[in-house]
Design an enzyme around this catalytic site. Sequence first.
Site, short mmCIF file in Angstrom:
data_model
loop_
_atom_site.label_atom_id
_atom_site.label_comp_id
_atom_site.label_asym_id
_atom_site.label_seq_id
_atom_site.Cartn_x
_atom_site.Cartn_y
_atom_site.Cartn_z
N GLN A 188 -38.65 -9.71 13.18
CA GLN A 188 -38.10 -8.36 13.34
C GLN A 188 -36.57 -8.33 13.30
O GLN A 188 -35.97 -7.39 12.78
CB GLN A 188 -38.60 -7.73 14.64
CG GLN A 188 -40.08 -7.37 14.59
CD GLN A 188 -40.56 -6.70 15.86
OE1 GLN A 188 -39.96 -6.85 16.92
NE2 GLN A 188 -41.66 -5.97 15.76
N PHE A 199 1.35 -10.50 -6.33
CA PHE A 199 -0.10 -10.27 -6.36
C PHE A 199 -0.50 -9.39 -7.56
O PHE A 199 -1.41 -8.56 -7.45
CB PHE A 199 -0.60 -9.61 -5.07
CG PHE A 199 -0.12 -10.25 -3.80
CD1 PHE A 199 -0.03 -11.63 -3.67
CD2 PHE A 199 0.23 -9.47 -2.70
CE1 PHE A 199 0.40 -12.22 -2.49
CE2 PHE A 199 0.67 -10.04 -1.52
CZ PHE A 199 0.75 -11.42 -1.42
N GLU A 213 -5.55 -1.71 -3.67
CA GLU A 213 -5.64 -0.26 -3.88
C GLU A 213 -5.40 0.51 -2.59
O GLU A 213 -5.86 1.64 -2.43
CB GLU A 213 -7.01 0.13 -4.48
CG GLU A 213 -7.44 -0.67 -5.67
CD GLU A 213 -6.93 -0.10 -6.97
OE1 GLU A 213 -6.26 0.94 -6.94
OE2 GLU A 213 -7.19 -0.72 -8.01
N SER A 225 0.80 -1.21 0.00
CA SER A 225 0.00 0.00 0.00
C SER A 225 0.84 1.27 0.00
O SER A 225 0.36 2.34 -0.36
CB SER A 225 -0.92 0.00 1.24
OG SER A 225 -1.82 -1.08 1.19
#
Length: 398
Positions: free
Chosen positions: A292, A167, A376, A139
Site C-alpha cells: 500500500q 550558463f 527561465e 532571473s
Amino acid sequence: MSQSAPSPSEVSAEDFEFIRRQVHDFVRTAVVPRENEIMAADRIPDDLRSAAAEMGLFGYAIPAQWGGIGLDLTQDVELAMEFGYTTLALRSMFGTNNGIAGQVLVGFGTDAQKKQWLSRIASGEVVASFALTEPGAGSNPAGLRTRARRDGDSPDADWIIDGQKQFITNAPSADLFVVFARYAEAEAGNPGIAVFLVPADTPGLTVGPKDAKMGQEGASTSDVHFDGVRVPAEALVGGDAAAGYKAAMTSLARGRVHIAALAVGTAQRALDEAVGHATTTTQGGQPIGGFQLVQAHLADMQTGVLAGRAMVRDAARAYVDGSDRRIAPSAVKLFCTEMVGTVADLAVQVHGGAGYMREIPVERIYRDVRLLRLYEGTSEIQRLIIGGGLVRRAAAQS
C-alpha cells in the site's frame, strides 16, 4: 519594429495530430533506447540531430512563411510533453531555436532580420543562443551589466558590446547569439536594455569551455565573453533600443509554459518507470506494487502528472488568446517544475537502491529535472511575479 500578438495556429488539429504522433514515435523508438549512449558521450548523436532537422523540429514554432511549421503554444506544449519523455538534451538541441531566441525574432525582429535568419534557424542550419543570464543577473534581467554603446551619434552608427554571459545554452555550437545588453541606465518606463543579433564569428566574441553540470548530459552550456564586439546598426533587434526588455519578458513568459510542459512529460516518464518497476520487482515473493505504501507513492505521482498536464494546457490557451501572459506562465512553471522534482524523488524511492544506480532512467531523471526549477526564472522569482501580479491586479480594480 515588427511586432504582433501570437496568431492562431497555422496547422489544423488533424495535421497537428499527425505531427505529434511522429514525434511520439521518434522519441520512444529512436531516442529512448539511446539515452545511456547520449549520457556517456555527453552529446546528441549526429544521426539523431539530422533526423530531428528532417522532421522540422528546429523550426516547429517558427511561422511557415519563414520556413517553420507554425505551431502555436497550445500545440507547442503537446510536443514539449513528448520531448520530456526522454533525455532533456534532445529538446535542448532545438529548443532555443523555437523558443526564447527564435521567438524574439518572430515577435520583435524587423522584416530584414527575419528574412536573414529565421529560415536558417527553422532548418537547423543556424543554432541560435539566448544570451541573457550573466553574473549578478539571472532571473531578473533588470540587473544586466553587459553594456552596449553607439560608436557615434548617427542612427546608423555601429554598436560596441562589452560584458560577460554565463550558463548560455548551446553556446559551444551556436551560430547566432541573441544578446541582451544595457544601453542606458534604467528609469521609469525604460529599463535601458536592448537586444542585438551577434554572429558567433564576430571578432571579440569568445565562448568559454563547456560547463560540467549535474545532469542533462548532451545539452551544452558555457560562458560567453564580449570584448569590444562591434555590430552594425542593423543588428539591433526591431531597430528599437527600447524594445529589449519587453522582448526578454515576452519570450521568457512563453518559454515558462513550454518548460512546464516539458516537466509534465518527464514526470510521466518517471511515473511509467516506477509503475513498471513496481509490477515486476518482488519483495518477499510478491510484487512491490502490491504494497500500500508503494501504491500511495504512485498515486501521488499520478495526481501531480494529471494536475500539471491540465494546468499546462490551460496556461497555453490563456497565452494564445491573450487573456494571461504573465501570472499563468509563472504559476504553471512554478507548479510543474516543483511537481516533477517530487515525482522524480518518489520514482527513485519506489526503485529503492536500484534507483540510485547510474544508467537507470530514474537516476538520470532525478538529476536532469533539478535544473527546471532554476532556468527561465527560478521558483522564487515565479512566486514574486505571481504574488506581485495579483496585488497589482486587485489594486487596479479597486
